[in-house]
Design a protein around this motif. Structure first.
Motif, PDB file in Angstrom:
ATOM      1  N   GLN A 184       7.191  12.309  -7.965  1.00 47.96           N
ATOM      2  CA  GLN A 184       6.176  13.528  -7.876  1.00 47.96           C
ATOM      3  C   GLN A 184       5.036  13.602  -8.481  1.00 47.96           C
ATOM      4  O   GLN A 184       3.548  14.128  -8.336  1.00 47.96           O
ATOM      5  N   SER A 185       4.268  12.915  -9.766  1.00 50.59           N
ATOM      6  CA  SER A 185       3.417  12.774 -10.352  1.00 50.59           C
ATOM      7  C   SER A 185       2.565  11.359 -10.036  1.00 50.59           C
ATOM      8  O   SER A 185       1.172  11.813 -10.703  1.00 50.59           O
ATOM      9  N   ILE A 186       2.062  10.428  -9.002  1.00 50.91           N
ATOM     10  CA  ILE A 186       1.836   9.429  -7.930  1.00 50.91           C
ATOM     11  C   ILE A 186       0.131  10.112  -7.798  1.00 50.91           C
ATOM     12  O   ILE A 186      -0.510   9.302  -8.450  1.00 50.91           O
ATOM     13  N   PRO A 187       0.030  11.447  -7.494  1.00 57.87           N
ATOM     14  CA  PRO A 187      -1.368  11.957  -7.294  1.00 57.87           C
ATOM     15  C   PRO A 187      -2.421  11.880  -8.848  1.00 57.87           C
ATOM     16  O   PRO A 187      -3.229  11.160  -8.787  1.00 57.87           O
ATOM     17  N   GLY A 188      -1.373  12.151  -9.669  1.00 53.28           N
ATOM     18  CA  GLY A 188      -1.872  12.495 -10.926  1.00 53.28           C
ATOM     19  C   GLY A 188      -2.443  11.088 -11.388  1.00 53.28           C
ATOM     20  O   GLY A 188      -3.370  10.515 -12.118  1.00 53.28           O
ATOM     21  N   ILE A 189      -1.165  10.119 -11.190  1.00 48.68           N
ATOM     22  CA  ILE A 189      -1.969   8.520 -11.772  1.00 48.68           C
ATOM     23  C   ILE A 189      -2.927   7.673 -11.657  1.00 48.68           C
ATOM     24  O   ILE A 189      -3.463   7.387 -11.877  1.00 48.68           O
ATOM     25  N   ILE A 190      -3.088   8.633  -9.557  1.00 44.59           N
ATOM     26  CA  ILE A 190      -4.193   7.509  -8.924  1.00 44.59           C
ATOM     27  C   ILE A 190      -5.258   7.851 -10.079  1.00 44.59           C
ATOM     28  O   ILE A 190      -6.314   7.593  -9.697  1.00 44.59           O
ATOM     29  N   THR A 191      -5.079   9.524  -9.763  1.00 39.37           N
ATOM     30  CA  THR A 191      -6.617   9.812 -10.138  1.00 39.37           C
ATOM     31  C   THR A 191      -7.114   8.906 -12.144  1.00 39.37           C
ATOM     32  O   THR A 191      -7.558   9.061 -12.301  1.00 39.37           O
ATOM     33  N   ALA A 192      -5.880   9.289 -12.894  1.00 39.22           N
ATOM     34  CA  ALA A 192      -5.749   8.280 -13.916  1.00 39.22           C
ATOM     35  C   ALA A 192      -6.766   7.514 -14.080  1.00 39.22           C
ATOM     36  O   ALA A 192      -7.183   7.126 -14.695  1.00 39.22           O
ATOM     37  N   ILE A 193      -5.752   6.150 -13.034  1.00 38.01           N
ATOM     38  CA  ILE A 193      -6.666   4.830 -12.556  1.00 38.01           C
ATOM     39  C   ILE A 193      -8.426   5.010 -12.379  1.00 38.01           C
ATOM     40  O   ILE A 193      -8.602   3.932 -12.826  1.00 38.01           O
ATOM     41  N   LEU A 194      -7.962   5.665 -11.368  1.00 35.76           N
ATOM     42  CA  LEU A 194      -9.111   5.969 -10.881  1.00 35.76           C
ATOM     43  C   LEU A 194     -10.181   6.092 -12.218  1.00 35.76           C
ATOM     44  O   LEU A 194     -11.310   5.705 -12.625  1.00 35.76           O
ATOM     45  N   LEU A 195     -10.465   7.462 -13.166  1.00 34.58           N
ATOM     46  CA  LEU A 195     -10.780   7.889 -14.591  1.00 34.58           C
ATOM     47  C   LEU A 195     -11.234   6.386 -15.034  1.00 34.58           C
ATOM     48  O   LEU A 195     -12.227   5.490 -15.730  1.00 34.58           O
ATOM     49  N   SER A 196      -9.765   5.903 -15.804  1.00 33.09           N
ATOM     50  CA  SER A 196      -9.649   4.179 -15.980  1.00 33.09           C
ATOM     51  C   SER A 196     -10.904   3.266 -15.875  1.00 33.09           C
ATOM     52  O   SER A 196     -11.396   2.439 -16.163  1.00 33.09           O
ATOM     53  N   LYS A 248      -4.054  12.133  -1.220  1.00 32.93           N
ATOM     54  CA  LYS A 248      -3.962  13.019  -0.211  1.00 32.93           C
ATOM     55  C   LYS A 248      -3.063  12.382   0.253  1.00 32.93           C
ATOM     56  O   LYS A 248      -1.514  13.660   0.780  1.00 32.93           O
ATOM     57  N   ASN A 249      -2.725  11.443   0.819  1.00 31.33           N
ATOM     58  CA  ASN A 249      -1.740  11.052   1.817  1.00 31.33           C
ATOM     59  C   ASN A 249      -0.256  10.988   1.131  1.00 31.33           C
ATOM     60  O   ASN A 249       0.612  11.551   1.406  1.00 31.33           O
ATOM     61  N   LEU A 250      -0.508  10.562  -0.377  1.00 30.24           N
ATOM     62  CA  LEU A 250       0.793  10.952  -1.217  1.00 30.24           C
ATOM     63  C   LEU A 250       1.351  11.841  -1.573  1.00 30.24           C
ATOM     64  O   LEU A 250       2.717  11.857  -1.358  1.00 30.24           O
ATOM     65  N   SER A 251       0.804  12.724  -1.582  1.00 27.79           N
ATOM     66  CA  SER A 251       0.532  13.956  -2.680  1.00 27.79           C
ATOM     67  C   SER A 251       2.209  14.817  -0.644  1.00 27.79           C
ATOM     68  O   SER A 251       2.709  15.309  -1.210  1.00 27.79           O
ATOM     69  N   LYS A 252       1.594  14.188   0.435  1.00 25.71           N
ATOM     70  CA  LYS A 252       2.129  15.051   1.431  1.00 25.71           C
ATOM     71  C   LYS A 252       3.387  14.700   2.000  1.00 25.71           C
ATOM     72  O   LYS A 252       4.369  14.960   2.689  1.00 25.71           O
ATOM     73  N   ASN A 253       3.731  13.157   1.228  1.00 23.20           N
ATOM     74  CA  ASN A 253       4.885  12.152   1.006  1.00 23.20           C
ATOM     75  C   ASN A 253       6.069  12.288  -0.563  1.00 23.20           C
ATOM     76  O   ASN A 253       7.334  11.188  -0.269  1.00 23.20           O
ATOM     77  N   LYS A 254       5.618  13.585  -1.056  1.00 27.54           N
ATOM     78  CA  LYS A 254       6.472  13.198  -1.927  1.00 27.54           C
ATOM     79  C   LYS A 254       7.739  14.255  -1.676  1.00 27.54           C
ATOM     80  O   LYS A 254       7.956  15.649  -1.089  1.00 27.54           O
ATOM     81  N   ILE A 255       8.705  13.915  -2.961  1.00 27.02           N
ATOM     82  CA  ILE A 255       9.972  15.217  -2.368  1.00 27.02           C
ATOM     83  C   ILE A 255      10.159  16.085  -2.860  1.00 27.02           C
ATOM     84  O   ILE A 255       9.041  16.115  -4.270  1.00 27.02           O
TER      85      ILE A 255
END
Length: 279
Positions: free
Chosen positions: A186-198, A272-279
């Motif tokens: 569920q947190s994948i979009p936020g994790i990607i944002t965290a990776i981007l920031l780092s 964006k793509n991963l957000s569409k595929n969340k359960i």
């Protein structure tokens, strides 16, 4: 009176938005106007030749590759360390547990430490262990610097996931491990944002790698060799009194900006793509 206050704050928000947007525009305009003329295929496809930093031929391929090596290595290593920490304080530890609170406080403090301090700390460890400046030392030091960023960002995202979801998994007989997998998904979009920031912090930092990664005109082929980075390449070229070399520094800044822009676009699309595929 309430209407007047609302209008005042609306004007202040508009002015703040204009100021921030104008600052970004001026930064980009300065970099591109001074650097685009010196940008060439040789800049991105060749390593520095003799006398490069006094105006002779060559490019900054060594710094581009070195930055990518250090940034990708430190981001992956930091993610491998950060995820278990976040999972533990949010899934395995009790809510508002003392250990979880101390962990969050510790990373809040580490987040505010300047990068030069991490560089000095990494250098002290290198001296103690008898190591030399190298790609590995740069990766380790940058990893230490970005772990607080990853932990804080991912932790905030995970804490937003509704507690009812965890309770539902437990009610269905799920284990904490299975709960952690669902929460992370569920947190994948936020994790990607965290990776981007780092990633952006890692690739744009000069002080952290100044004492640890060193600098070389060659492309490192092993972890024990020194590695050049784009921020240090920009710094050394801007320090030159020769105008042509200074313009090359702005061209290197253009390359660095483009790399960060590409990473941002890719991350946005992936999120964006991963957000569409969340359960």
């Amino acid at each position: 009176m309430r209407k007047i206050e609302e209008n005042i704050f609306k004007v202040l928000m508009i002015l703040s938005t204009i100021m921030i947007s104008s600052t970004l525009f001026m930064i980009l305009y300065t970099i591109f106007s001074k650097g685009i003329g010196s940008l060439s295929w040789d800049m991105v496809s060749k390593i520095p030749e003799g006398g490069f930093y006094i105006g002779k031929g060559g490019g900054i391929l060594n710094a581009i590759v070195g930055s990518i090596y250090i940034t990708i290595g430190s981001t992956l290593l930091g993610l491998l360390i950060s995820l278990p920490i976040v999972i533990y304080i949010n899934v395995y530890a009790k809510r508002n547990a003392t250990l979880a609170s101390i962990t969050r406080l510790s990373y809040d403090i580490l987040f505010g430490i300047p990068s030069i301090v991490y560089g000095a700390f990494g250098f002290a460890i290198m001296v103690y262990m008898g190591l030399k400046t190298s790609l590995l030392a740069g990766i380790i030091t940058v990893t230490l610097m970005i772990i607080p960023i990853l932990v804080r960002a991912i932790d905030e995202v995970v804490r937003v996931v509704p507690e009812d979801m965890s309770n539902a998994v437990f009610a269905l007989g799920g284990t904490r491990y299975e709960t952690a997998k669902i929460i992370l998904r569920q947190s994948i979009p936020g994790i990607i944002t965290a990776i981007l920031l780092s990633f952006g912090r890692a690739i744009g930092d000069a002080a952290c790698v100044l004492f640890t990664a060193g600098f070389t005109d060659s492309i490192p082929t092993s972890l024990d060799q020194p590695a050049a980075t784009l921020p240090l390449s920009i710094f050394f070229q801007l320090s030159s009194p020769i105008q042509e070399v200074q313009n090359r520094a702005y061209a290197a800044a253009v390359i660095l900006t483009i790399i960060v822009l590409i990473i941002n676009i890719v991350a946005k699309i992936a999120s964006k793509n991963l957000s569409k595929n969340k359960i």
